[in-house]
Design a protein around this motif. Structure first.
Motif, short mmCIF file in Angstrom:
data_model
loop_
_atom_site.label_atom_id
_atom_site.label_comp_id
_atom_site.label_asym_id
_atom_site.label_seq_id
_atom_site.Cartn_x
_atom_site.Cartn_y
_atom_site.Cartn_z
N HIS A 206 0.82 -1.22 0.00
CA HIS A 206 0.00 0.00 0.00
C HIS A 206 0.86 1.27 0.00
N VAL A 207 1.93 1.27 0.79
CA VAL A 207 2.78 2.46 0.90
C VAL A 207 3.39 2.85 -0.43
N SER B 234 0.83 5.57 2.08
CA SER B 234 0.44 5.41 3.50
C SER B 234 1.72 5.33 4.33
N THR B 235 2.31 6.49 4.55
CA THR B 235 3.59 6.56 5.26
C THR B 235 3.69 7.83 6.09
N CYS B 236 4.23 7.70 7.28
CA CYS B 236 4.55 8.87 8.10
C CYS B 236 5.80 8.56 8.90
N LEU C 261 -3.76 9.20 8.70
CA LEU C 261 -3.54 8.43 7.47
C LEU C 261 -4.26 7.08 7.50
N ALA C 262 -5.03 6.84 8.55
CA ALA C 262 -5.77 5.58 8.73
C ALA C 262 -4.85 4.37 8.77
N LEU C 263 -3.64 4.57 9.28
CA LEU C 263 -2.74 3.44 9.53
C LEU C 263 -3.11 2.80 10.87
N ALA D 11 -7.09 1.98 -3.44
CA ALA D 11 -6.77 3.40 -3.57
C ALA D 11 -7.57 4.25 -2.59
N ALA D 12 -8.76 3.80 -2.24
CA ALA D 12 -9.61 4.58 -1.34
C ALA D 12 -9.90 3.83 -0.04
#
Length: 331
Positions: A40-41, A46-48, A81-83, A129-130
């Motif tokens: 996904h990243v 989807s990364t922080c 980010l909904a992680l 993607a969503a």
């Protein structure tokens, strides 16, 4: 001399979330990370991450600066980010344990050990993607760094951009890689066309931040910076500098600052401007570039208040001044 942040300790702390629980923390080689190409990243960013430092004091002890604040911000970024959520106490242990493992490698001041906790979505699903990643990975990299000002401390040149923005307004307070990638083209263009060091994003005339740091205007006893909202990063160094400025009796104003007011104030004798961030702490701004014209800030050099505030923060980090705010964590 290696570029800042390009040398890494040979091992890192890591934990994986399988969709239902986190694995025990492991220590593995830091030279590779196995991911599915459909992770996904890699497709949906989807990364922080965080950036903080450990410092060696004269007595040989090692202290991490404002670890709790950085972990809290990483948890906030992950949520936005909904992680998958993680236990902040476990992340604190990951940081403490990996720094302790390489405590002998922590440079003496002005060097430090740069700490990079990172959270990425790992689910192999390019149809999402969503939809958030159900699985993820947390790891903590260490990079010994020297003095950020090795090449000479100089006042920066900033291009004021009142049309573009660094990132979507609701993403500003997330410390995510996409925000930095999105600012690269404007920064590269500003360097090529105006020999600017950075772009100060001021959408609609609202002075916000640069591509990688918060902005502070220092006019006499006043410090003016944008009030916290979701449109820009809530810098830990920014918070630390403002706290120390209040300790010194300065008038700290967190409010809207327009390009017009910025240029008007910057022309005053003794006015200063600076960028705050983990790497450079507080970096002087000497020139503003707007609509093709250059505006010196004060005398165009490095201001006394900027140096005084930077020194005050460094003294706490390096153990030369009392840590009255409880910012240091022992390793």
């Amino acid at each position: 001399m290696s570029a800042f942040g390009s040398v890494f300790m040979p091992e890192m702390a890591i934990s994986w979330f399988d969709g239902s629980q986190w694995s025990d923390t492991d220590v593995v080689s830091s030279d590779s990370l196995q991911l599915h190409p459909g992770a996904h990243v890699l497709h949906y960013s989807s990364t922080c991450f965080e950036g903080l430092k450990a410092f060696r004091h004269e007595d040989g002890s090692v202290k991490v600066f404002r670890m709790d604040k950085n972990i809290s911000r990483l948890a906030q970024s992950s949520e936005l980010l909904a992680l998958p959520a993680f236990d902040e106490a476990v992340m604190a242990d990951m940081i403490r344990d990996i720094v302790a493992r390489f405590a002998d490698e922590v440079p003496s001041p002005p060097g430090s050990m740069y700490i990079r906790p990172t959270h990425i979505g790992t689910e192999p699903a390019i149809g999402k993607a969503a939809v958030p990643s159900l699985t993820s990975c947390l790891y903590v990299l260490l990079s010994p760094v020297g003095d950020y000002f090795t090449g000479g401390d100089k006042a920066l040149r900033l291009l004021l951009d009142d049309e573009g923005m660094r990132c979507p307004p609701h993403m500003g307070m997330v410390k995510s890689g996409g925000n930095y990638a999105g600012a690269l083209q404007p920064i590269m263009k500003a360097r090529a066309e105006f020999q600017a060091d950075q772009v100060l994003f001021c959408p609609g005339g609202d002075v916000q931040e640069t591509g990688a740091a918060n902005f502070l205007l220092i006019d006499g006893n006043e410090i003016i910076t944008k009030a916290l909202d979701s449109s820009f990063l809530h810098g830990v160094t920014r918070d630390s500098i403002l706290t120390l400025a209040r300790d010194m009796g300065m008038d700290v104003q967190e409010r809207e600052l327009s390009v017009e007011e910025l240029l008007e104030r910057s022309a005053r004798p003794g006015c200063e401007a600076a960028l705050s961030g983990t790497a450079a702490v507080l970096t002087a701004v000497g020139t503003l570039i707007y609509q093709g014209k250059e505006y010196p800030v004060g005398n165009g050099g490095i201001g006394e208040t900027t140096l005084r505030l930077r020194r005050a923060l460094n003294d706490i980090q390096w153990g030369k001044a009392d840590d009255t705010h409880g910012w240091l964590t022992s390793i």
